[in-house]
Design a protein around this motif. Sequence first.
Motif, PDB file in Angstrom:
ATOM      1  N   GLY A 265      -4.064  -5.326   2.035  1.00 57.62           N
ATOM      2  CA  GLY A 265      -5.363  -5.753   2.546  1.00 57.62           C
ATOM      3  C   GLY A 265      -5.916  -6.950   1.812  1.00 57.62           C
ATOM      4  O   GLY A 265      -7.124  -7.077   1.623  1.00 57.62           O
TER       5      GLY A 265
ATOM      6  N   THR B  84       0.821  -1.212   0.000  1.00 56.23           N
ATOM      7  CA  THR B  84       0.000   0.000   0.000  1.00 56.23           C
ATOM      8  C   THR B  84       0.854   1.262   0.000  1.00 56.23           C
ATOM      9  O   THR B  84       0.562   2.230  -0.718  1.00 56.23           O
ATOM     10  CB  THR B  84      -0.945   0.002   1.215  1.00 56.23           C
ATOM     11  OG1 THR B  84      -1.815  -1.130   1.124  1.00 56.23           O
ATOM     12  CG2 THR B  84      -1.781   1.273   1.250  1.00 56.23           C
TER      13      THR B  84
ATOM     14  N   SER C 279      -9.912  -7.779   5.659  1.00 54.13           N
ATOM     15  CA  SER C 279      -8.839  -7.453   4.715  1.00 54.13           C
ATOM     16  C   SER C 279      -7.440  -7.564   5.273  1.00 54.13           C
ATOM     17  O   SER C 279      -6.502  -7.843   4.533  1.00 54.13           O
ATOM     18  CB  SER C 279      -9.054  -6.037   4.167  1.00 54.13           C
ATOM     19  OG  SER C 279      -8.999  -5.087   5.206  1.00 54.13           O
ATOM     20  N   ASN C 280      -7.247  -7.307   6.566  1.00 51.07           N
ATOM     21  CA  ASN C 280      -5.881  -7.247   7.075  1.00 51.07           C
ATOM     22  C   ASN C 280      -5.693  -8.009   8.389  1.00 51.07           C
ATOM     23  O   ASN C 280      -4.783  -7.718   9.154  1.00 51.07           O
ATOM     24  CB  ASN C 280      -5.450  -5.784   7.249  1.00 51.07           C
ATOM     25  CG  ASN C 280      -6.461  -4.984   8.047  1.00 51.07           C
ATOM     26  OD1 ASN C 280      -7.368  -5.536   8.648  1.00 51.07           O
ATOM     27  ND2 ASN C 280      -6.306  -3.664   8.044  1.00 51.07           N
TER      28      ASN C 280
ATOM     29  N   GLY D  49     -13.561  -6.397  -0.808  1.00 54.09           N
ATOM     30  CA  GLY D  49     -12.236  -5.838  -0.533  1.00 54.09           C
ATOM     31  C   GLY D  49     -11.248  -6.031  -1.655  1.00 54.09           C
ATOM     32  O   GLY D  49     -11.053  -5.154  -2.491  1.00 54.09           O
TER      33      GLY D  49
ATOM     34  N   ILE E  48      -9.124  -0.265   8.317  1.00 52.42           N
ATOM     35  CA  ILE E  48      -8.103  -0.322   7.276  1.00 52.42           C
ATOM     36  C   ILE E  48      -7.066   0.758   7.547  1.00 52.42           C
ATOM     37  O   ILE E  48      -7.153   1.486   8.530  1.00 52.42           O
ATOM     38  CB  ILE E  48      -8.729  -0.169   5.864  1.00 52.42           C
ATOM     39  CG1 ILE E  48      -9.480   1.164   5.743  1.00 52.42           C
ATOM     40  CG2 ILE E  48      -9.653  -1.329   5.567  1.00 52.42           C
ATOM     41  CD1 ILE E  48     -10.037   1.423   4.353  1.00 52.42           C
TER      42      ILE E  48
ATOM     43  N   LYS F 188      -6.045  -3.916  -5.763  1.00 56.64           N
ATOM     44  CA  LYS F 188      -5.559  -5.011  -4.924  1.00 56.64           C
ATOM     45  C   LYS F 188      -5.392  -6.248  -5.815  1.00 56.64           C
ATOM     46  O   LYS F 188      -4.697  -6.188  -6.814  1.00 56.64           O
ATOM     47  CB  LYS F 188      -6.506  -5.233  -3.752  1.00 56.64           C
ATOM     48  CG  LYS F 188      -6.546  -4.041  -2.790  1.00 56.64           C
ATOM     49  CD  LYS F 188      -7.396  -4.333  -1.557  1.00 56.64           C
ATOM     50  CE  LYS F 188      -7.431  -3.144  -0.609  1.00 56.64           C
ATOM     51  NZ  LYS F 188      -8.244  -3.427   0.602  1.00 56.64           N
TER      52      LYS F 188
END
Length: 453
Positions: free
Chosen positions: A382, A83, A218-219, A250, A170, A282
């Motif tokens: 993510g 990211t 997502s994470n 996501g 996030i 992503k």
Amino acid sequence: MDLYRNIPRKDKLLSLFNDDYAKTILNYAIDQELSNLRKLIADNKIHKIDEQLLIKNIDKRYNELISGSLKRVVNATGIVLHTNLGRAPLSEDFIHNIKDIVSRYSNLEYDLEKGVRGERYHHVVEYLKIITNCEDALVVNNNAAAVFLINNTFNKGKKVIISRGELVEIGGSFRIPEVIANSGAILKEVGTTNKTKISDYENAIDEDTTMIIKIHKSNYAIIGFTDEVPYREIPKIAQKFGLLSYCDLGSGSIIPGIGCNEPTLSEIYNYGYDLVSCSGDKLFGSVQAGIIIGKKKLIEKLKKNQLLRMLRVDKITLSLLQETLKAYLTDSYNNIRSVNLLGTPLTDLLKKAKKLKRILNRHLSDYFDFETKEITSYTGGGSCPMHEIKSYAVICKSKKIDINKIENFLRKYHIPVIIRLVDNKIVLDVRTIFEDEFVLIKDALVWATNQLS
């Protein structure tokens, strides 16, 4: 002695730079450095004015402004969807293909067939229909915008049900509960952090409930004594009670098994969700965007929301997204760089690592011991939480110089090299290093060691 009296006058400093310098930027650079100088004096951190150092700092600040702060870097971390480093890298072919569209006029919102105003989204909608079997689609500037728009359109003043185990935060402290609250919807949490059952959803439904939302974790991952309602069951519960179902997927994978075994966009939609959204940059492998697919009548309602004007995407985003979708439909996966990087076989990565090691060893053996080693890294961005990916790296053990100082200088190279430090060694994960960057990495390491020798 009053140091403030010895600060050079601005007009004198201006006269020291020739007419090649852009005056507006030069004025700003001088003001900034003079302000810094005054602060150093006020903080009692300097005891004399070094005019030559001041001029050097002005010139440095000027050149930083001219070159711009957003620049290319080498990603040697192995994290494909990093990211902080821009997530999915885009194919140079894509950039070439859209050059005329973005540098000249285009039919962004013009119907060439009818000669009247058209709709910008149709440039990608047909492709999304083919890939996912959806009825219609819409694109906004990111997936958080998609979540916000959907909730504001269908759930304002009404209740939406989400499992407690899916109330994600996030990057940058953006939290799903706050996004939903700001949209005007009322969040109804169900279940517990580690366990949510079908009955939890059903028992929470009342006359003010409009939607059930399933959110991709997502994470993070919840492991151990856990239970959650599978993706495929949420639409069934919603249909049973006459509610809408929405999945915030996501990551948005198109190809099964890329990076990990996350469900694909088409798989989720075909479970019967009314709406599904995902990020474009992503696992989808394209530009930043919020991609929404769903029932045609619901997409039409989203288009009528006045907020869409604030969240819409421009011609650059749509052009790049169109190129990505075309690549998927023609099986041109080599042009979808993140998909290609995530799918690189270990045997190919070992060959890359050996080649990079040879280049580095030829020029830097006095400063480092090099070895190739199988390591693990992560997808990033993510996506695929806690899923480790096997990779290969060149491990650089310094013989003479502090490794942290080398890392610092690598970040200051004219094309910064971003690395991982593990056990006081530099780790160069070749999964995210393009082969035409091998010599650049060598040059950066040579430069860094020269600065410190």
